[in-house]
Motif scaffolding. Sequence first.
Motif, short mmCIF file in Angstrom:
data_model
loop_
_atom_site.label_atom_id
_atom_site.label_comp_id
_atom_site.label_asym_id
_atom_site.label_seq_id
_atom_site.Cartn_x
_atom_site.Cartn_y
_atom_site.Cartn_z
N GLY A 1 3.97 0.76 -3.08
CA GLY A 1 2.98 -0.09 -2.46
C GLY A 1 3.29 -0.31 -0.99
O GLY A 1 4.38 0.03 -0.52
N PRO A 2 2.35 -0.88 -0.25
CA PRO A 2 2.54 -1.14 1.19
C PRO A 2 3.78 -1.99 1.45
O PRO A 2 3.93 -3.07 0.88
CB PRO A 2 1.27 -1.89 1.58
CG PRO A 2 0.25 -1.43 0.58
CD PRO A 2 1.03 -1.33 -0.71
N GLY A 3 4.68 -1.48 2.28
CA GLY A 3 5.88 -2.22 2.63
C GLY A 3 6.89 -2.37 1.51
O GLY A 3 7.81 -3.19 1.62
N LYS A 4 6.74 -1.60 0.46
CA LYS A 4 7.65 -1.70 -0.67
C LYS A 4 8.39 -0.40 -0.94
O LYS A 4 8.00 0.66 -0.47
CB LYS A 4 6.88 -2.11 -1.93
CG LYS A 4 6.17 -3.44 -1.84
CD LYS A 4 5.43 -3.75 -3.14
CE LYS A 4 4.72 -5.09 -3.06
NZ LYS A 4 3.99 -5.39 -4.32
N GLU A 5 9.46 -0.51 -1.69
CA GLU A 5 10.22 0.67 -2.08
C GLU A 5 9.52 1.36 -3.24
O GLU A 5 8.79 0.73 -4.01
CB GLU A 5 11.64 0.27 -2.50
CG GLU A 5 12.49 -0.34 -1.40
CD GLU A 5 12.83 0.65 -0.32
OE1 GLU A 5 12.85 0.26 0.86
OE2 GLU A 5 13.08 1.83 -0.64
N ARG A 6 9.73 2.64 -3.36
CA ARG A 6 9.17 3.37 -4.48
C ARG A 6 9.87 2.92 -5.76
O ARG A 6 11.10 2.81 -5.80
CB ARG A 6 9.34 4.88 -4.28
CG ARG A 6 8.64 5.71 -5.35
CD ARG A 6 8.73 7.21 -5.05
NE ARG A 6 8.05 7.57 -3.81
CZ ARG A 6 7.88 8.82 -3.40
NH1 ARG A 6 8.34 9.82 -4.13
NH2 ARG A 6 7.26 9.05 -2.26
N GLU A 7 9.09 2.65 -6.78
CA GLU A 7 9.66 2.17 -8.03
C GLU A 7 9.15 2.98 -9.22
O GLU A 7 8.03 3.50 -9.20
CB GLU A 7 9.31 0.69 -8.25
CG GLU A 7 7.83 0.42 -8.46
CD GLU A 7 7.52 -1.00 -8.87
OE1 GLU A 7 8.47 -1.77 -9.15
OE2 GLU A 7 6.33 -1.37 -8.90
#
Length: 124
Positions: A40-46
């Motif tokens: 997601g925007p501004g997040k780490e890939r999970e």
Amino acid sequence: QVQLTESVGGSVQAGGSPRLSCRQLGSIYSVYCMGWFRQGPGKEREGVAAIDSDGRSSYVDSVKGRFTISYDIPKNTLYLQMNSLKPEDTAMYYCASAARDCPSRAVESYYDHWGRGTQVTVSS
């Protein structure tokens, strides 16, 4: 050589129930792990969900009870059924595969092949 291609995502309203697919071309393995990741925007890939060759599946807590991962062996296609979508589900979604059993924890480096991703945007 293995290639993964995700279906086209798109914009959906909150509460919607789209289904993503990932077609795998190339070698077929007797033991494998296939999974979905998202960023997601501004997040780490999970890691979102994963399924192994024995049909065992796992999910990240935030999607448990809402998302379902499945694999159609004859079609060599991985699916992610997403129900009750929330704005927080907005992300680029990627499918991935590995010619081995699934890891105990979702780790990007564990997977050998990746799709290019598809954008899913959830509006209120």
